[in-house]
Design an enzyme around this catalytic site. Sequence first.
Site, short mmCIF file in Angstrom:
data_model
loop_
_atom_site.label_atom_id
_atom_site.label_comp_id
_atom_site.label_asym_id
_atom_site.label_seq_id
_atom_site.Cartn_x
_atom_site.Cartn_y
_atom_site.Cartn_z
N HIS A 167 3.75 -6.72 -9.10
CA HIS A 167 4.19 -7.63 -10.12
C HIS A 167 4.64 -7.50 -11.00
CE1 HIS A 167 0.60 -6.69 -11.88
NE2 HIS A 167 -0.16 -7.13 -10.78
N ASP A 203 -0.19 -4.24 -6.12
CA ASP A 203 0.03 -2.47 -6.05
C ASP A 203 -0.81 -1.77 -5.10
OD1 ASP A 203 -2.45 -3.30 -7.55
OD2 ASP A 203 -2.83 -1.44 -8.86
#
Length: 480
Positions: A39, A311
């Site tokens: 994101h 991540d």
Amino acid sequence: MLTAILIICGVSMAWGQLPRTAGFHDKYTLRGVVVMSRHNIRSPLTSGGAEYMRVTPYEWFKWSSPSSQLSLRGGVLETEMGQFFRKWIVGEGLLPDNYRPEGNEVLFYANSRQRTFATAKYFSAGFLPFANVEITHKYDEDKMDPMFTPQFTKMNDTYRQQVLDEMQALHGGPQAWMQSMQPTLTLMEEVIDMAHSPAAIEGDTTHFRYDDTQFKIEKGSEPKMSGGYTLANSVADALVLQCYESESMAAFGHELTADQWRSICAVKEVYDGLLFTTHRAAVNLAYPLVSRIREELRTEGRKFTFLCGHDSNLASIGSALRFVFPPTEQAFELHTPIGSKIVFEKWSDGNDDYVAINLVYQAVSQLQNRSLLSTEEGQNVQYPMVLPITVEGLTANEDGLYRLADLEARMVEAMEEYDAIEDKPTGINSVRASDGEGSVEGDSGDGLSFPTQAYTLNGTLATASTRGIVIENSRKKVRR
């Protein structure tokens, strides 16, 4: 100076989403693209009253979004990235301009957290502006989809020790690695004026600690770290996000260099590296997404897939498949910058299929300046950063491409490593998973719950008669 830097970096980006040579296009045709995205810029994960807010007398940045959600800047940046991909895909002839998806040619699938869903939505607006793209997501807003949850779904005592042994082998072990961050921790204490913070005045803490670190490796949970270093991770996270969002290299009156910001990001890299990048852990944590990416590369008629997570997803996928991430350029994060994407380009020479794997992200200046992105550079238009990812043990051909069959074999190898893990009762109770980016101070558990529906690994709803591998109540099960 920026123009010069971009020209220099253009050499290293020769295998990325950049114009290919005429000779390359005479030989290969782009057949499909799979994107695994992190994101874009979000607000800090924890809300008002969180511990990271108590360790400074200063007032943090006023965010444009509630806790953990995509910021307004993040939405603009992701739209720009979508437009860059549109220019590249159209230029390669994979899709026509202003394309409206037909059948199963295009898939957008995001975790159900607001920041991941919104990232996919903004990207789709830039990528397919003439289409109202449906973003597939499985659960209610801000619930974690097990597909994107980097959790252990198998566990036994021997396997747990193997994961811990690999963690101990990283950079001399957790304590040594954290201790190497001491100069940066001291810098952070000065920047936030920790000595005069409410936490210090109340006698709670005056320094970042790491001598009390403990780890939990449990079935049904993300790998977790507890102790003082989690606070350092939260503060580093908030500082870097504030730098991006505020368009300033200063923090609370301290003008910091790019190297100092990169060091602050390295505090987070230690945290994420220990929890998500050991190979033993990663084959477990990344199994659903490795399976899904393999399926997307094999799906007949699929031309473009966009998967959006965190991540921790990019890190664990890379470790599971033994990717070698390039040293990032013009970025603070060392491996998976905010909004970054692992991009799988599927090429064909008419006889065999090949794949190029790239890391695509926006440079710090592009994040702060909200730069326009395109394959056609101009006075106010730039390329994003595109760097090649190599695969340990695989050999690329003279054109920088891996045989798709070789990459698939690596994926199968990682999946078989997962299958070989014996799932046995242990003496440690399982706990609920966190929010996809590791537990940060005040964020463990995050009040998450998982619906009772079961899904197959390709994302379809499983029925009572479905057989094979399903994910149910956050766990992978085999129905026979």
